[in-house]
Design an enzyme around this catalytic site. Structure first.
Site, PDB file in Angstrom:
ATOM      1  N   ASP A 120      -3.562   6.049   6.354  1.00  0.00           N
ATOM      2  CA  ASP A 120      -3.984   7.352   6.862  1.00  0.00           C
ATOM      3  C   ASP A 120      -4.930   7.098   8.045  1.00  0.00           C
ATOM      4  O   ASP A 120      -4.487   6.964   9.177  1.00  0.00           O
ATOM      5  CB  ASP A 120      -4.656   8.092   5.702  1.00  0.00           C
ATOM      6  CG  ASP A 120      -4.967   9.537   6.014  1.00  0.00           C
ATOM      7  OD1 ASP A 120      -4.226  10.152   6.773  1.00  0.00           O
ATOM      8  OD2 ASP A 120      -5.960  10.064   5.470  1.00  0.00           O
ATOM      9  N   ARG A 172       1.930  11.750  -9.623  1.00  0.00           N
ATOM     10  CA  ARG A 172       2.322  10.380  -9.270  1.00  0.00           C
ATOM     11  C   ARG A 172       3.721  10.037  -9.760  1.00  0.00           C
ATOM     12  O   ARG A 172       4.395   9.171  -9.214  1.00  0.00           O
ATOM     13  CB  ARG A 172       1.342   9.357  -9.880  1.00  0.00           C
ATOM     14  CG  ARG A 172      -0.047   9.384  -9.291  1.00  0.00           C
ATOM     15  CD  ARG A 172      -0.812   8.142  -9.761  1.00  0.00           C
ATOM     16  NE  ARG A 172      -2.244   8.258  -9.582  1.00  0.00           N
ATOM     17  CZ  ARG A 172      -2.905   7.996  -8.446  1.00  0.00           C
ATOM     18  NH1 ARG A 172      -2.240   7.622  -7.385  1.00  0.00           N
ATOM     19  NH2 ARG A 172      -4.218   8.112  -8.382  1.00  0.00           N
ATOM     20  N   GLU A 175       0.846  -1.200   0.000  1.00  0.00           N
ATOM     21  CA  GLU A 175       0.000   0.000   0.000  1.00  0.00           C
ATOM     22  C   GLU A 175       0.883   1.253   0.000  1.00  0.00           C
ATOM     23  O   GLU A 175       2.028   1.220   0.463  1.00  0.00           O
ATOM     24  CB  GLU A 175      -0.903  -0.065   1.250  1.00  0.00           C
ATOM     25  CG  GLU A 175      -1.736   1.145   1.565  1.00  0.00           C
ATOM     26  CD  GLU A 175      -2.813   1.465   0.533  1.00  0.00           C
ATOM     27  OE1 GLU A 175      -2.473   1.505  -0.657  1.00  0.00           O
ATOM     28  OE2 GLU A 175      -3.961   1.723   0.925  1.00  0.00           O
ATOM     29  N   ASP A 176       0.326   2.350  -0.496  1.00  0.00           N
ATOM     30  CA  ASP A 176       1.109   3.594  -0.512  1.00  0.00           C
ATOM     31  C   ASP A 176       1.167   4.265   0.863  1.00  0.00           C
ATOM     32  O   ASP A 176       2.224   4.622   1.355  1.00  0.00           O
ATOM     33  CB  ASP A 176       0.592   4.579  -1.582  1.00  0.00           C
ATOM     34  CG  ASP A 176      -0.906   4.916  -1.450  1.00  0.00           C
ATOM     35  OD1 ASP A 176      -1.588   4.347  -0.569  1.00  0.00           O
ATOM     36  OD2 ASP A 176      -1.386   5.748  -2.249  1.00  0.00           O
ATOM     37  N   PHE A 191      -0.340  16.521   3.647  1.00  0.00           N
ATOM     38  CA  PHE A 191      -0.843  15.838   2.452  1.00  0.00           C
ATOM     39  C   PHE A 191       0.327  15.725   1.489  1.00  0.00           C
ATOM     40  O   PHE A 191       0.869  16.721   1.019  1.00  0.00           O
ATOM     41  CB  PHE A 191      -2.014  16.593   1.802  1.00  0.00           C
ATOM     42  CG  PHE A 191      -2.659  15.773   0.727  1.00  0.00           C
ATOM     43  CD1 PHE A 191      -3.620  14.816   1.041  1.00  0.00           C
ATOM     44  CD2 PHE A 191      -2.253  15.898  -0.598  1.00  0.00           C
ATOM     45  CE1 PHE A 191      -4.184  14.012   0.056  1.00  0.00           C
ATOM     46  CE2 PHE A 191      -2.810  15.095  -1.595  1.00  0.00           C
ATOM     47  CZ  PHE A 191      -3.776  14.162  -1.263  1.00  0.00           C
TER      48      PHE A 191
HETATM   49  P1  5GP Z   1      -7.183   5.365   4.741  1.00  0.00           P
HETATM   50  O1  5GP Z   1      -8.261   4.371   4.457  1.00  0.00           O
HETATM   51  O2  5GP Z   1      -6.001   4.801   5.475  1.00  0.00           O
HETATM   52  O3  5GP Z   1      -7.727   6.597   5.407  1.00  0.00           O
HETATM   53  O4  5GP Z   1      -6.773   5.924   3.355  1.00  0.00           O
HETATM   54  C1  5GP Z   1      -5.679   5.567   2.664  1.00  0.00           C
HETATM   55  C2  5GP Z   1      -5.749   6.190   1.282  1.00  0.00           C
HETATM   56  O5  5GP Z   1      -5.989   7.613   1.347  1.00  0.00           O
HETATM   57  C3  5GP Z   1      -4.414   6.031   0.612  1.00  0.00           C
HETATM   58  O6  5GP Z   1      -4.327   4.815  -0.084  1.00  0.00           O
HETATM   59  C4  5GP Z   1      -4.341   7.255  -0.286  1.00  0.00           C
HETATM   60  O7  5GP Z   1      -4.960   6.961  -1.520  1.00  0.00           O
HETATM   61  C5  5GP Z   1      -5.168   8.329   0.429  1.00  0.00           C
HETATM   62  N1  5GP Z   1      -4.298   9.262   1.173  1.00  0.00           N
HETATM   63  C6  5GP Z   1      -4.212   9.398   2.504  1.00  0.00           C
HETATM   64  N2  5GP Z   1      -3.301  10.345   2.846  1.00  0.00           N
HETATM   65  C7  5GP Z   1      -2.796  10.812   1.688  1.00  0.00           C
HETATM   66  C8  5GP Z   1      -1.790  11.807   1.384  1.00  0.00           C
HETATM   67  O8  5GP Z   1      -1.165  12.461   2.232  1.00  0.00           O
HETATM   68  N3  5GP Z   1      -1.551  11.994   0.059  1.00  0.00           N
HETATM   69  C9  5GP Z   1      -2.195  11.327  -0.929  1.00  0.00           C
HETATM   70  N4  5GP Z   1      -1.861  11.604  -2.185  1.00  0.00           N
HETATM   71  N5  5GP Z   1      -3.132  10.375  -0.669  1.00  0.00           N
HETATM   72  C10 5GP Z   1      -3.426  10.128   0.624  1.00  0.00           C
END
Ligand code: 5GP
Length: 174
Positions: free
Chosen positions: A99, A161, A95-96, A148
């Site tokens: 959050d 990206r 995963e990237d 962010f």
């Molecule tokens: P979660 O379900 O953990 O809240 O969300 C994760 C997803 O939110 C990540 O896979 C990503 O797509 C997006 N996301 C959360 N924080 C960031 C950030 O700082 N930058 C970007 N580009 N995407 C984020």
């Protein structure tokens, strides 16, 4: 357009080598079924697999959680499903960023329910300040502050990206 560099290419490269070595050691003798969570993890996965010295199967999934303000139970919306069957496999989710943790919570459960032998998570980034759903990250690239971020696979409205580093997004960039 100037983006403030938060994690440099060099720093990323060094960390991914370490993660690859750790994964290679911990999965020794096994084949790893790598599941890249699209779109954001494509670059991390591409670099990470080149540092894993074990047989791997690569598969891809595009999913998001119905996790808006009103629903935090976590239904998984699969936009593009895996091409392979993960039953009996050692799955490593790639995963990237974690959050709130909702996406990984529901995706992990989904993969476990398909009968995977084991499910672990490699996340390039983790933002602890925003965590709402307890998420165990087995292999973490970097813990970051509450910014962010963009680049290295991560986007803002589909852009940035391609950047080889992680930058902090600021609105006056556009
Ligand atoms: P979660 O379900 O953990 O809240 O969300 C994760 C997803 O939110 C990540 O896979 C990503 O797509 C997006 N996301 C959360 N924080 C960031 C950030 O700082 N930058 C970007 N580009 N995407 C984020």
């Amino acid at each position: 357009m100037a983006v403030e560099v938060y994690l440099s290419e060099e720093k990323i490269k060094t960390r991914i080598k370490e993660l690859g070595a750790q994964i290679t050691k911990e999965y020794a003798g096994e084949e790893i079924h790598i599941v890249c969570v699209l779109n954001g993890a494509f670059m991390f996965m591409a670099d990470l697999v080149r540092e894993i010295k074990l047989p791997v199967i690569l598969d891809f999934i595009s999913a998001s959680s119905y996790g808006d303000e009103t629903v935090s139970s976590g239904e998984l919306k699969i936009k593009m499903d895996l091409a392979s069957d993960v039953a009996g496999k050692h799955v490593l989710l790639v995963e990237d960023i974690v959050d709130t943790g909702l996406t990984m919570k529901v995706l992990r459960k989904n993969i476990e329910e398909r009968g995977a032998k084991s499910v672990k998570l490699a996340s390039f980034l983790f933002k602890p300040a925003r965590l709402e759903h307890e998420t165990h990250i087995d292999y973490l690239g970097f813990e970051i502050e509450d910014h962010f971020v963009i680049g290295y696979g991560l986007d803002f409205a589909g852009r940035y990206r391609e950047l080889p580093y992680i930058g902090i997004y600021s609105p006056d960039q556009d």
